[in-house]
Design a protein around this motif. Structure first.
Motif, PDB file in Angstrom:
ATOM      1  N   GLN A 725      10.190  -8.600  -4.589  1.00  0.00           N
ATOM      2  CA  GLN A 725      10.348  -7.939  -3.288  1.00  0.00           C
ATOM      3  C   GLN A 725       9.780  -6.525  -3.255  1.00  0.00           C
ATOM      4  N   LEU A 726       9.406  -6.007  -4.387  1.00  0.00           N
ATOM      5  CA  LEU A 726       8.928  -4.617  -4.405  1.00  0.00           C
ATOM      6  C   LEU A 726       7.556  -4.528  -3.736  1.00  0.00           C
ATOM      7  N   GLU A 727       7.423  -3.608  -2.797  1.00  0.00           N
ATOM      8  CA  GLU A 727       6.153  -3.447  -2.099  1.00  0.00           C
ATOM      9  C   GLU A 727       5.189  -2.613  -2.928  1.00  0.00           C
ATOM     10  N   SER A 728       3.953  -3.004  -2.901  1.00  0.00           N
ATOM     11  CA  SER A 728       2.950  -2.330  -3.718  1.00  0.00           C
ATOM     12  C   SER A 728       2.843  -0.854  -3.354  1.00  0.00           C
ATOM     13  N   ALA A 729       3.070  -0.560  -2.051  1.00  0.00           N
ATOM     14  CA  ALA A 729       2.924   0.822  -1.610  1.00  0.00           C
ATOM     15  C   ALA A 729       3.890   1.746  -2.351  1.00  0.00           C
ATOM     16  N   ARG A 730       5.062   1.194  -2.743  1.00  0.00           N
ATOM     17  CA  ARG A 730       6.068   2.004  -3.442  1.00  0.00           C
ATOM     18  C   ARG A 730       5.488   2.486  -4.778  1.00  0.00           C
ATOM     19  N   ILE A 731       4.830   1.591  -5.494  1.00  0.00           N
ATOM     20  CA  ILE A 731       4.264   1.981  -6.790  1.00  0.00           C
ATOM     21  C   ILE A 731       3.143   2.986  -6.587  1.00  0.00           C
ATOM     22  N   GLY A 732       2.348   2.771  -5.550  1.00  0.00           N
ATOM     23  CA  GLY A 732       1.290   3.728  -5.222  1.00  0.00           C
ATOM     24  C   GLY A 732       1.858   5.115  -4.998  1.00  0.00           C
ATOM     25  N   GLU A 733       2.973   5.168  -4.274  1.00  0.00           N
ATOM     26  CA  GLU A 733       3.607   6.459  -3.999  1.00  0.00           C
ATOM     27  C   GLU A 733       4.054   7.143  -5.283  1.00  0.00           C
ATOM     28  N   ILE A 734       4.690   6.332  -6.153  1.00  0.00           N
ATOM     29  CA  ILE A 734       5.196   6.901  -7.412  1.00  0.00           C
ATOM     30  C   ILE A 734       4.047   7.477  -8.226  1.00  0.00           C
ATOM     31  N   ILE A 735       2.952   6.715  -8.270  1.00  0.00           N
ATOM     32  CA  ILE A 735       1.806   7.182  -9.060  1.00  0.00           C
ATOM     33  C   ILE A 735       1.305   8.512  -8.515  1.00  0.00           C
ATOM     34  N   LYS A 736       1.191   8.578  -7.197  1.00  0.00           N
ATOM     35  CA  LYS A 736       0.669   9.805  -6.590  1.00  0.00           C
ATOM     36  C   LYS A 736       1.631  10.974  -6.775  1.00  0.00           C
TER      37      LYS A 736
END
Lengths: 804, 335
Positions: A725-736
């Motif tokens: 269920q984790l959205e890819s955008a969440r990981i993108g945010e964390i990376i940034k």
């Protein structure tokens, strides 16, 4: 209006071809929409004399006639009730083709030879009369061609009369225009009256209670008339004008109306109670039956002509059943009045009753011409129906007309028209139109228009007449000076053109659908109570229910278009529409009009071809199109959030689009329920809708250049296993977040679910690009940063690195 | 040198003979014939020979160059154009992977074209409401209530005072009310009439244009519209202005253009008149100026209005107005 050329020629000489005359009228503002040739295919019809008549045995209504055609005598069977020995009638020999295409044959009827045919008027296409064969009154020799006996051959002009020129809604008006344009003499109708009856005052009276509604009422009387059919020439002209013949009295009133533009009405004098006329407003709820048999309930907007007791006509609109001319009419009272245009229009609109009379009165009759028209009618009636004309006429004229006196400046005229006409040119044109012109000084004229020119009251109206008579084609072509605008294109239009081009570039085809729709459309979209989709602007007088409210969404139009196209086997569709939706606006008479862009995809993304594999559409196709669109107009960083609450979308496949926190639209799969309502249950359709106003708030209009990076980048990939269920955008945010300004970009390049991965999990692979604006990155530094990024992802998402 | 040259020729021709793919062929061409190739470098040395030998050597070098070139062409024909079953074969007649193209609606295309023409002349584009007050749609345009002129347009009503605009002329009043002259404005948009049959749709598109300034004349109106028609329909297109009536212009004119299909000879489209009515126009009526507070003694102006569907039909030869709003792909794809 239908205008007979022969009739026109009674009043003006026409020395040009019908086509040339048509052109002349058109170029003078009387647009000729067509010219019909009538009475010309009758060359082979001859006059025949009926020598003998006997009933056809065994048939009730058929007669065997011996007919003298001038060459020989033939036998013909005829069913007309009016065949009689000695009568002259038109006759068609075998082989003659009638206007309706019938070819006359020789044959047998009930065993009797029947050669040729005795003809009724309608069979020759002359009038609609089929009461019997046409009996020719003329004393002529059998064998004479019919057309040499009667003025049958004519041209009928179909003239479009503009609402400002009621004076041209008659033969005389058009003849007058021809005379003014050609310089020919304008002739006037013949009026011959012998006033041999009693003084009219002894017979009747007219009382006008409402002079506002009826400023003038003239009347005349003829006693002991012979009611009967009108002569052929009159019926023929009425027929060509589109008017049905009734009897000689009523026909004259119609004839004079068509000729002079003045509506008249003939009452049966004996049926007028107290033999008098009263003009007044109707009372609220007063009931009246017009001569067409319809009963109307009236109010004070209706003006009535009454006798001593009761209404007898709806003034200026239609007479009453109770006072109309009938078979027993002996004495006739003829009305020629002027009624107030607004009163007649309101009355006619209210009752939904429009007639030739009301058409003329509501545009404006000639108040100065009422008596002349009355005299013309009396003259014709006594000519056709005999009788004794009473002495004198009634002319009750409580509100005398004063013509306007208009100052016309020559300079000003030339300035407005761009002409260089002289004072005498201008004066000449106006005089040709029967205006009185007085020269005041070098530049000024005082002009008095005739009473029939109800359209002329101002200087500019005269300028138009000058332009018209001098010819629009003779006005020289010049060019205006236009200042360059200081304002650019309005943002809405700039964005619209841009969006349209982008959409076309992305393969979408533009559609334009009606702005109105069915009130069901909100139900079809599953709109909940209180939704703006239900805030319909209703049309009071729609053409159909399907067009009875203004649309609140572009989606129904798009889906209906999908349906139409699928019916034609066009199944792979990419469509868009730019357009307005309309919703009520509190406290405003006018609705809120908002522009939307909506686009839809259905069918295959690409079909199988010889060099490509087929692929079905999915959510990411429509989303990708939308992303490309948003980027292209300079909107970077829009946020997609999962949306489950919009009923027209599939709750599992829908997102809202935000920019800087404000909602700009939706994207997703059209709900299967909605598709089913369009009978498209199995058609997978993807949609986006963008609120243009919200979009415009976030589009700057210009794109800003940023210079290229000077220092090399370092690329690192990570593959991480997380919950599904984790959205890819969440990981993108964390990376940034964690990587800070050294992270130039993050790209997701793989998503994997399946073999080797727990069913509740998925693997996602990202490529991170690290770069500094200030210098070459140090390997160790990047390794440390990358490790901390991975650590952060682990902590925040519970994810783990995918091994190998 | 002669020997060197003959050697080179022999090697080159042999290499060409056995070459069997285009890139190899290209390599051979560069090796022997290229700017820095062997033949070129030998030919450069011709200048160093004794004067008497130079012509012969030069001549030979040229012959060899021509032989190698010929050999090269033969090899290319063999390999690239594919004279053998084994050679690489590109079927250029197979369809390409054509990206799906979108299409603008023909009405949009015509709106764009016409707006561009007027924008070039200096007109500014404005937009306004579709649902409009009776005041802007009729009253301030000198259509009084209870006036037969209102019959000229069948109106769809939202309430007694609110209509679906029957023309884009509402923008005349709105813009004049909000701005002062000089003005040169066009307003394209949707309009609505209570009319639906083979030649009418209840919604269609119109362009309103108007210009207000000091000393604007009917001649200027003729000039502007003539220029428009020439840009839109071709330089030689004849125009005809004829008197007509609109409540908000005086004098008023309908404008016909020479039939674009038959060139004025007469055909079905122009009802055998040779002319096609395309627009209504006129000098703005002083009454309209009074409604917006302009002094008609100071300012004058002209206005014109035309239907985009009509013009699109003429331009593209479309014979059915209903097609514009059916949005059939078989129709839309043609634009």
């Amino acid at each position: 209006m239908k205008v007979s050329l022969n009739w026109l020629k009674d009043y003006v000489d026409v020395e040009m071809s019908p086509d040339e005359l048509g052109h002349l009228l058109t170029m003078n503002g009387l647009e000729v929409e067509g010219i019909e040739t009538v009475g010309q295919s009758l060359d082979d019809i001859v006059v025949a004399k009926i020598r003998a008549v006997k009933p056809l045995p065994g048939a009730d209504n058929l007669f065997i006639c011996q007919v003298d055609t001038g060459r020989d005598t033939v036998q013909t069977v005829c069913g007309a009730p009016n065949v009689k020995v000695g009568a002259l009638a038109p006759f068609a020999l075998p082989g003659v083709k009638l206007p309706d295409g019938t070819v006359i044959k020789e044959g047998r009827i009930r065993g009797e030879i029947s050669t040729g045919m005795l003809l009724a008027e309608d069979e020759m296409g002359l009038t609609d009369d089929h009461t019997g064969i046409m009996i020719l009154a003329h004393d002529s020799t059998p064998g004479t061609p019919l057309f040499s006996l009667l003025p049958l051959s004519d041209r009928v002009f179909d003239v479009d009369i503009t609402p400002n020129r009621p004076d041209c809604a008659c033969i005389l008006g058009i003849a007058r225009e021809i005379a003014a344009a050609t310089g020919q003499i304008f002739k006037r109708p013949k009026i011959e009256i012998v006033e041999d009856g009693p003084p009219i005052e002894d017979l009747t009276s007219v009382t006008i209670i409402d002079p506002e509604g009826c400023p003038r009422y003239a009347a005349g009387m003829i006693q002991r008339v012979n009611l009967g059919p009108s002569p052929f020439w009159m019926r023929y002209r009425l027929y060509l004008s589109g008017i049905r013949s009734i009897n000689n009295l009523v026909d004259v009133t119609n004839y004079v109306m068509m000729e002079m533009g003045q509506p008249l009405h003939a009452f049966d004098y004996n049926r007028l109670k107290e033999n008098r006329i009263v003009v007044r407003r109707a009372q609220e709820g007063e009931v009246f039956t017009t001569l067409d048999g319809v009963t109307h309930t009236l109010n004070s907007e209706n003006l009535l002509i009454c006798d001593g007791e009761r209404p007898v006509a709806l003034a200026g609109i239609m007479g009453g059943l109770n006072s109309e001319i009938f078979a027993g009419t002996e004495n006739v009272f003829v009305e020629s009045a002027f009624f107030d245009p607004v009163t007649i229009r309101r009355g006619s609109k209210r009752l939904g009753l429009s007639t030739e009379a009301s058409y003329r009165f509501e545009r404006g009759a000639d108040i100065g011409g009422a008596v002349t028209a009355l005299k013309r009618a009396i003259s014709l009636i006594s000519h056709l129906a005999g009788g004794s004309t009473s002495t004198g006429f009634i002319d009750n004229y409580p509100k005398t007309y004063t013509p306007p006196i208009i100052d016309l400046r020559v300079d000003r005229t030339n300035l407005l028209l761009g002409t260089s006409l002289s004072k005498s040119d201008i004066s000449g044109y106006l005089k040709a139109l029967e205006m009185e012109v007085q020269e005041i000084n070098e530049d000024e004229l005082k002009v008095k228009p005739p009473s029939f020119r109800v359209d002329i009251g101002r200087e500019v109206d005269l300028m138009e007449e000058v332009a018209r008579l001098s010819g629009y084609d003779n006005i020289p072509v010049t060019y205006p000076f236009i200042r360059p605008s200081e304002k650019g294109e309005i943002p809405e239009l700039l964005v619209r053109d841009q969006l349209r081009s982008i959409m076309v570039g992305l393969g979408f085809t533009e559609i334009i659908t009606y702005s109105f729709t069915s009130p069901d459309s909100a139900d079809t979209l599953g709109a909940e109570e209180g939704s703006p989709l239900r805030s319909f602007v209703k049309i009071l007088n729609p053409l159909t229910v399907d067009q009875s409210v203004m649309r609140t969404s572009l989606v129904p139009g798009l889906l209906a278009t999908v349906k139409t196209n699928i019916l034609h086997d066009e199944k792979d569709l990419k469509l868009f529409e730019w357009g307005k939706v309309f919703t009520h606006k509190e406290g405003s008479d006018l609705p809120l009009e908002k522009n939307y862009l909506a686009a839809l995809m259905t069918g295959f993304y690409c079909q199988k071809t010889c060099n490509s594999a087929e692929r079905h559409l999915d959510f990411y196709d429509i989303k990708g199109a939308l992303e490309a669109l948003l980027k292209d107009i300079g909107l970077r960083g829009s946020v997609f959030q999962k949306e489950t609450g919009i009923s027209r979308y599939d709750p599992g496949v829908c997102a809202s689009i935000f920019f800087s926190g404000s909602l700009i639209g939706h994207v997703g799969r059209v709900s299967p329920g909605v598709m089913a309502d369009y009978d498209l249950a199995d058609v997978d359709t993807y949609l986006f809708e963008i609120d243009i106003e919200a979009l415009l708030k976030n589009v700057s209009g210009t794109k800003e250049f940023s210079s290229f990076a000077k220092f090399p980048a370092v690329h690192r990939d990570i593959s991480i296993i997380v919950k599904r269920q984790l959205e890819s955008a969440r990981i993108g945010e964390i990376i940034k977040q964690e990587g800070g300004e050294l992270v130039e970009s993050v790209q997701i390049f793989d998503v994997y679910e399946g073999k080797g991965i727990d069913p509740t999990e998925k693997a996602m692979a990202f490529s991170i690009c690290y770069r500094s604006k200030h210098g070459t990155l140090d390997g160790g530094e990047i390794n440390r940063l990358h490790e901390s990024v991975i650590e952060k992802i682990r902590k925040e998402t519970g994810g783990r690195l995918r091994e190998g | 040198m002669k020997k060197k040259l003959l050697e080179l020729e022999k090697n080159a021709l042999k290499a060409l003979e056995i070459a069997d793919d285009p890139s190899e062929l290209e390599k051979i061409r560069v090796t022997y014939l290229g700017k820095k190739g062997q033949l070129t470098s030998i030919m450069k040395n011709v200048g160093e020979l004794p004067k008497s030998e130079r012509p012969e050597a030069g001549k030979l070098a040229n012959i060899i160059k021509s032989n190698i070139s010929k050999g090269f062409e033969e090899a290319r024909d063999r390999i690239v154009i594919g004279k053998g079953d084994q050679a690489a074969f590109l079927d250029v007649t197979l369809p390409g992977r054509e990206p799906l193209r979108g299409h603008l609606h023909p009405i949009t295309l015509v709106i764009k074209e016409m707006c561009q023409i007027f924008a070039r002349m200096g007109f500014t584009v404005v937009k306004g409401p579709n649902v409009e007050l009776d005041y802007y749609n009729f009253e301030a345009l000198n259509f009084p209530k209870d006036h037969p002129a209102r019959d000229m347009q069948d109106t769809l009503y939202v309430s007694e005072n609110v209509v679906l605009r029957t023309h884009t002329s509402n923008m005349q009043v709105r813009i004049m009310e909000a701005q002062k002259p000089p003005l040169s404005v066009i307003a394209p948009g949707k309009v609505y009439r209570r009319d639906s049959d083979v030649s009418h749709t209840p919604m269609f598109h119109q362009l309103e244009g108007f210009l207000v300034d000091k000393d604007v004349s009917f001649g200027d109106l003729k000039g502007t519209l003539t220029s428009f028609a020439h840009q839109m329909f071709g330089r030689g297109t004849a125009l005809r202005f004829r008197p007509s009536f609109f409540p908000f212009t005086e004098p008023s004119a309908e404008v016909d253009i020479q039939c674009v299909l038959c060139g004025g000879k007469g055909c079905r489209t122009c009802s055998h008149t040779g002319w096609l009515e395309i627009l209504g126009s006129g000098m703005i009526d002083p009454e309209v100026f009074r409604f917006v507070g302009y002094d008609p003694e100071v300012y004058s102006g002209f206005a014109f209005g035309m239907g985009f569907e009509r013009i699109a039909m003429l331009k593209y030869g479309i014979d059915d107005i209903q097609l514009f709003f059916k949005n059939d792909m078989r129709f839309l794809r043609q634009f």
